[in-house]
Design an enzyme around this catalytic site. Structure first.
Site, mmCIF file in Angstrom:
data_model
loop_
_atom_site.group_PDB
_atom_site.id
_atom_site.type_symbol
_atom_site.label_atom_id
_atom_site.label_comp_id
_atom_site.label_asym_id
_atom_site.label_seq_id
_atom_site.Cartn_x
_atom_site.Cartn_y
_atom_site.Cartn_z
ATOM 1 N N GLU A 84 -13.981 3.754 4.499
ATOM 2 C CA GLU A 84 -13.986 2.515 3.706
ATOM 3 C C GLU A 84 -12.605 2.134 3.185
ATOM 4 O O GLU A 84 -12.304 0.960 2.993
ATOM 5 C CB GLU A 84 -14.967 2.629 2.540
ATOM 6 C CG GLU A 84 -16.446 2.593 2.934
ATOM 7 C CD GLU A 84 -17.004 3.956 3.290
ATOM 8 O OE1 GLU A 84 -16.231 4.938 3.427
ATOM 9 O OE2 GLU A 84 -18.250 4.051 3.437
ATOM 10 N N GLN A 135 -26.857 7.567 -4.745
ATOM 11 C CA GLN A 135 -25.668 6.774 -4.388
ATOM 12 C C GLN A 135 -25.396 5.652 -5.384
ATOM 13 O O GLN A 135 -24.954 4.570 -5.019
ATOM 14 C CB GLN A 135 -25.772 6.236 -2.958
ATOM 15 C CG GLN A 135 -25.752 7.372 -1.950
ATOM 16 C CD GLN A 135 -25.475 6.948 -0.527
ATOM 17 O OE1 GLN A 135 -25.878 5.864 -0.115
ATOM 18 N NE2 GLN A 135 -24.817 7.798 0.232
ATOM 19 N N MET A 144 10.408 11.356 1.592
ATOM 20 C CA MET A 144 10.815 10.770 0.314
ATOM 21 C C MET A 144 10.696 11.802 -0.812
ATOM 22 O O MET A 144 11.529 11.843 -1.723
ATOM 23 C CB MET A 144 9.950 9.532 0.016
ATOM 24 C CG MET A 144 10.413 8.717 -1.165
ATOM 25 S SD MET A 144 12.134 8.232 -1.022
ATOM 26 C CE MET A 144 12.006 6.583 -0.368
HETATM 27 C C1 LIG Z 1 8.904 4.091 -2.058
HETATM 28 C C2 LIG Z 1 9.066 2.733 -2.683
HETATM 29 C C3 LIG Z 1 10.339 2.275 -3.004
HETATM 30 C C4 LIG Z 1 10.519 0.990 -3.519
HETATM 31 N N1 LIG Z 1 11.792 0.537 -3.728
HETATM 32 C C5 LIG Z 1 11.979 -0.781 -4.016
HETATM 33 C C6 LIG Z 1 13.298 -1.346 -4.045
HETATM 34 O O1 LIG Z 1 14.293 -0.684 -3.837
HETATM 35 N N2 LIG Z 1 13.401 -2.669 -4.292
HETATM 36 C C7 LIG Z 1 12.309 -3.468 -4.514
HETATM 37 O O2 LIG Z 1 12.457 -4.691 -4.673
HETATM 38 N N3 LIG Z 1 11.069 -2.944 -4.546
HETATM 39 C C8 LIG Z 1 10.884 -1.631 -4.277
HETATM 40 N N4 LIG Z 1 9.598 -1.135 -4.221
HETATM 41 C C9 LIG Z 1 8.475 -2.041 -4.515
HETATM 42 C C10 LIG Z 1 8.204 -2.160 -6.003
HETATM 43 O O3 LIG Z 1 7.467 -1.046 -6.426
HETATM 44 C C11 LIG Z 1 7.428 -3.477 -6.302
HETATM 45 O O4 LIG Z 1 6.262 -3.533 -5.547
HETATM 46 C C12 LIG Z 1 8.230 -4.731 -5.992
HETATM 47 O O5 LIG Z 1 9.554 -4.632 -6.443
HETATM 48 C C13 LIG Z 1 7.572 -5.932 -6.660
HETATM 49 O O6 LIG Z 1 7.981 -7.095 -6.028
HETATM 50 P P1 LIG Z 1 7.932 -8.495 -6.734
HETATM 51 O O7 LIG Z 1 8.684 -8.483 -8.030
HETATM 52 O O8 LIG Z 1 8.335 -9.482 -5.723
HETATM 53 O O9 LIG Z 1 6.434 -8.670 -7.217
HETATM 54 P P2 LIG Z 1 5.015 -8.903 -6.554
HETATM 55 O O10 LIG Z 1 4.180 -7.715 -6.819
HETATM 56 O O11 LIG Z 1 5.079 -9.432 -5.180
HETATM 57 O O12 LIG Z 1 4.492 -10.007 -7.577
HETATM 58 C C14 LIG Z 1 4.627 -11.350 -7.345
HETATM 59 C C15 LIG Z 1 4.918 -12.118 -8.629
HETATM 60 O O13 LIG Z 1 4.836 -13.501 -8.271
HETATM 61 C C16 LIG Z 1 3.872 -14.162 -9.067
HETATM 62 N N5 LIG Z 1 3.196 -15.154 -8.247
HETATM 63 C C17 LIG Z 1 2.185 -14.966 -7.361
HETATM 64 N N6 LIG Z 1 1.843 -16.132 -6.786
HETATM 65 C C18 LIG Z 1 2.660 -17.066 -7.314
HETATM 66 C C19 LIG Z 1 2.785 -18.471 -7.138
HETATM 67 N N7 LIG Z 1 2.018 -19.151 -6.275
HETATM 68 N N8 LIG Z 1 3.715 -19.126 -7.862
HETATM 69 C C20 LIG Z 1 4.503 -18.471 -8.761
HETATM 70 N N9 LIG Z 1 4.425 -17.148 -8.972
HETATM 71 C C21 LIG Z 1 3.516 -16.447 -8.243
HETATM 72 C C22 LIG Z 1 2.947 -13.092 -9.602
HETATM 73 O O14 LIG Z 1 2.356 -13.496 -10.823
HETATM 74 C C23 LIG Z 1 3.899 -11.890 -9.742
HETATM 75 O O15 LIG Z 1 4.534 -11.902 -11.001
HETATM 76 C C24 LIG Z 1 9.399 0.167 -3.759
HETATM 77 C C25 LIG Z 1 8.119 0.642 -3.481
HETATM 78 C C26 LIG Z 1 7.956 1.902 -2.924
HETATM 79 C C27 LIG Z 1 6.573 2.354 -2.590
HETATM 80 C C1 LIG Z 2 -1.644 8.324 -1.177
HETATM 81 C C2 LIG Z 2 -0.295 8.774 -1.612
HETATM 82 N N1 LIG Z 2 -0.086 10.073 -1.955
HETATM 83 C C3 LIG Z 2 1.151 10.498 -2.332
HETATM 84 C C4 LIG Z 2 2.198 9.620 -2.385
HETATM 85 C C5 LIG Z 2 3.592 10.098 -2.813
HETATM 86 N N2 LIG Z 2 4.537 9.955 -1.700
HETATM 87 C C6 LIG Z 2 5.394 8.918 -1.585
HETATM 88 S S1 LIG Z 2 6.330 8.962 -0.206
HETATM 89 C C7 LIG Z 2 5.636 10.436 0.276
HETATM 90 C C8 LIG Z 2 6.055 11.100 1.563
HETATM 91 C C9 LIG Z 2 5.690 10.322 2.777
HETATM 92 O O1 LIG Z 2 5.912 11.128 3.907
HETATM 93 P P1 LIG Z 2 5.970 10.509 5.358
HETATM 94 O O2 LIG Z 2 4.830 9.614 5.582
HETATM 95 O O3 LIG Z 2 6.177 11.588 6.341
HETATM 96 O O4 LIG Z 2 7.244 9.559 5.270
HETATM 97 P P2 LIG Z 2 8.799 9.921 5.152
HETATM 98 O O5 LIG Z 2 9.156 9.796 3.702
HETATM 99 O O6 LIG Z 2 9.011 11.288 5.681
HETATM 100 O O7 LIG Z 2 9.468 8.862 5.986
HETATM 101 C C10 LIG Z 2 4.688 10.865 -0.663
HETATM 102 C C11 LIG Z 2 3.914 12.117 -0.568
HETATM 103 C C12 LIG Z 2 1.919 8.267 -2.050
HETATM 104 N N3 LIG Z 2 2.857 7.333 -2.110
HETATM 105 N N4 LIG Z 2 0.686 7.892 -1.639
#
Ligand SMILES: Cc1cc2nc3c(=O)[nH]c(=O)nc-3n(C[C@H](O)[C@H](O)[C@H](O)COP(=O)(O)OP(=O)(O)OC[C@H]3O[C@@H](n4cnc5c(N)ncnc54)[C@H](O)[C@@H]3O)c2cc1C
Ligand SMILES: Cc1ncc(C[n+]2csc(CCOP(=O)(O)OP(=O)(O)O)c2C)c(N)n1
Ligand SMILES: [Mg+2]
Length: 597
Positions: free
Chosen positions: A75, A138, A506
């Protein structure tokens, strides 16, 4: 979001009263009304998994042929696939799961969509109304469990409410700041009959009226600030893509000649190959994007929410007293993490259109000398080439090289790139230059490993003529790998580009930097043979171990148009993602390479 249940009940009562007067209204079961509602909403695909509580619904699906149901293998993947479809098309994605474990398995998918504001309707089965609260088989409290991770949720206790609730669910999911809406349907409600007098064509909710048009006075003030700026910067995010406002953004940036950056969620909102684009900003952003954020004097934030990965340490960010204009449809996003000077609540498309009209009307323009000076500073930062890496390495495959090669090969193709979460996700974001919106599909807010394959298969179903690549890691890909089976059953041939570094890379990177190299449980031992695994699922598997084979492998995989191909690239296990801003640091305090460690 609060929507009074009384509103729904009174509307339903009025509807049933009018139906009683209309003896021509056919009597339909709740499940049949659900199908009619989905058809009226133009839903073409539903990803789901059956179980006792939804059998009436599955029976109604069996008797129609306009909606294709896709039977996933878990799911979580049903919700991710529908979410990927929604991200790529802009339509509401729909998933269907049974009660209890069906719902709890779906929770990760729902939270993922919620964090990135994705429009979805998730239909969940529930035990019959008289059994609710009796620890029935369930049974779980779906409304309670999902409350913090949905834009709104409904429990339909009476079949007479069904059409009205669904109309509201779709409206709430796609309007304002989009988000997932759960509709919980007890088994007896899907079985019971009521006169059906058509799907409502209008929806009115006194308690829910998102603002679209921004305040004219605020937009004018914003314009004055922008035109007077010496070091302006445009920071845009997922909201531009969600609000389908990329052409307005491009127009505005071109008119003003200002530098522009995108968040991870906004990539593609502004063309990455345009010189005015400084790359992604934030924790893994470029030097030029982060330095411009810290040193600008006027910041225009458009549909971006000042995420902690973007601004770094808020104290450091606040050291510069820049003026901030923030356009966002959700008032609760404004001044949440960073205090702004000119808030503009409204839809990004409407507000940017008005701003552009005002620029056109005004004879004032930004001071060219100051702007030229600002660009000179930016070009010096850009000159540091922070994304350079060991390109010519002939011994070991550099992960960046795989992404760059993929980009070079597909830049003129009709391609979608999904990713999972980890280093590979960041390399895809940094090295694939997205020039169009809705082509980069990933989980930013929740950062959910496992989304890559379901996202890709959801998109491929909707876009059968497009190429869909899933850039993943050997850790993430195993979290929803069972969906390879769904890909075969529904003929959704996707291309999996696995950057296999044998590590939860990471995590390993953070352990190297913050925990003196104590790699606690981040090494992936006993990996499956991915080639055989792909073959076991009826697909093609490829093992790529040498840099010279990267390009031929991708070429070969692309030729196999009708097959799902799993490419297992053995990449450098020691490679790290740079630039990097460590937790707690300011966004300009970047580590640029291993020499900084
Ligand atoms: C491993 C990892 C590393 C990351 N590193 C980075 C990084 O280096 N840099 C980075 O940028 N992010 C990074 N992120 C992502 C980060 O966590 C956020 O998800 C991201 O920065 C949010 O993007 P955003 O501000 O564009 O917001 P979003 O989550 O896309 O939010 C959108 C915003 O726009 C508004 N909005 C929506 N629709 C409309 C509309 N029609 N008109 C006006 N406003 C609207 C919403 O209210 C909201 O405030 C990383 C994520 C991971 C998993
Ligand atoms: C469901 C979930 N569990 C744990 C994490 C924490 N986490 C972030 S990146 C990462 C490693 C990902 O490993 P892999 O897919 O091999 O990617 P790589 O960083 O090696 O490119 C983990 C465990 C997560 N983001 N999501
Ligand atoms: Mg890995």
């Amino acid at each position: 979001m609060e929507i009074s249940k009384a509103e729904i009940t009174s509307a339903a009562a009025a509807a049933s009263a009018s139906a009683a007067h209309n003896s021509n209204s056919p009597e339909l079961r709740g499940a049949e009304i659900l199908v009619k509602a989905l058809q009226a909403e133009n839903v073409k695909y539903v990803w789901g998994y059956p179980g006792g509580a939804v059998l009436h619904i599955y029976d109604a699906f069996y008797k129609q042929d306009t909606i294709q149901h896709v039977l996933v293998r878990h799911e979580q993947a049903a919700v991710h696939a529908a979410d990927g479809y929604a991200r790529a098309t802009g339509d509401v994605g729909v998933a269907l799961v049974t009660s209890g474990p069906g719902v709890t398995n779906a929770v990760t998918g729902i939270a993922t969509a919620y964090m990135d504001s994705i429009p979805m309707v998730i239909i969940t089965g529930q035990v019959p109304v008289p059994a609710i609260g009796l620890d029935a088989f369930q049974e779980c409290d779906t409304v309670g469990i999902t409350r913090p991770i949905v834009k709104h949720n409904f429990l339909v206790k009476d079949v007479r409410h069904m059409a009205d609730v669904l109309k509201k669910a779709f409206h709430i999911a796609r309007s304002g700041r989009p988000g997932p809406v759960v509709v919980d349907i007890p088994k007896d409600v899907s079985f019971n009959k009521t006169p059906y007098h058509g799907y409502p064509d209008k929806v009115e909710m006194r308690s829910y009226n998102p603002v679209r048009k921004g305040h004219g006075g605020q937009i004018r003030k914003a314009l004055q600030l922008l035109l007077a700026a010496k070091r302006p910067y445009i920071y845009t995010g997922g909201g531009v893509i969600l609000g389908n406002a990329t052409s307005e953004l491009r127009h505005l940036v071109d008119m003003l000649g200002f530098p522009c950056t995108n968040t991870l969620m906004g990539l593609g909102a502004y063309p990455a190959t345009d010189p005015k684009f400084l790359g992604m900003l934030g924790m893994h952003g470029t030097i030029e994007a982060n330095n411009a954020m810290q040193n600008c004097d006027v910041l225009l934030a458009v549909g971006a929410r000042f995420d902690d990965r973007v601004i770094g340490n808020p104290k450091h960010f606040a050291q510069n007293e820049r003026k901030i204009i923030h356009i966002d449809i959700d008032p609760s996003s404004i001044s949440k993490r960073v205090k702004v000077d000119i808030p503009i609540v409204g839809d990004v498309k409407d507000v940017l259109t008005e701003l552009i009209a005002m620029v056109n009307e005004s004879s004032a323009r930004p001071d060219p000398a100051s702007l030229a000076e600002w660009w000179k500073t930016i070009e010096a930062w850009r000159g540091k080439e922070c994304l350079k890496y060991d390109r010519g390495n002939k011994d070991v495959i550099k992960p960046q090289h795989v992404v760059e090669t993929l980009y070079e090969m597909t830049k003129d193709a009709d391609a979608y790139i999904t990713s999972d979460v980890g280093q590979h996700q960041m390399w895809a974001a940094q090295y694939y230059k997205f020039n169009e919106p809705r082509r980069w599909i990933n989980s930013g807010g929740l950062g959910t490993m496992g989304v890559g394959i379901p996202y890709a298969m959801g998109i491929k179903l909707a876009k059968p003529d497009s190429e869909v690549f899933c850039v993943t890691g050997e850790g993430s890909v195993q979290m929803c790998i069972q969906e390879l089976s769904t890909c075969l059953q529904y003929n959704t041939p996707i291309k999996i580009v696995s950057l296999n570094n044998r590590y939860l890379g990471m995590v390993r990177q953070w352990q190297e930097i913050d925990y003196e190299g104590r790699y606690s449980s981040s090494y992936m031992d006993a990996l499956p043979n991915f080639v055989k695994l792909a073959e076991a699922y009826g697909h093609v598997g490829m093992l790529i171990e040498h840099p010279k084979d990267v390009e031929p492998a991708l070429r070969e995989a692309r030729k196999l148009k009708d097959r799902t191909v799993f490419m297992d690239f053995r990449t450098d296990p020691t490679e790290n993602v740079f630039p990097m801003v460590k937790a707690g640091k300011g966004i300009t305090e970047m580590l640029l390479g291993s020499e900084d460690l």
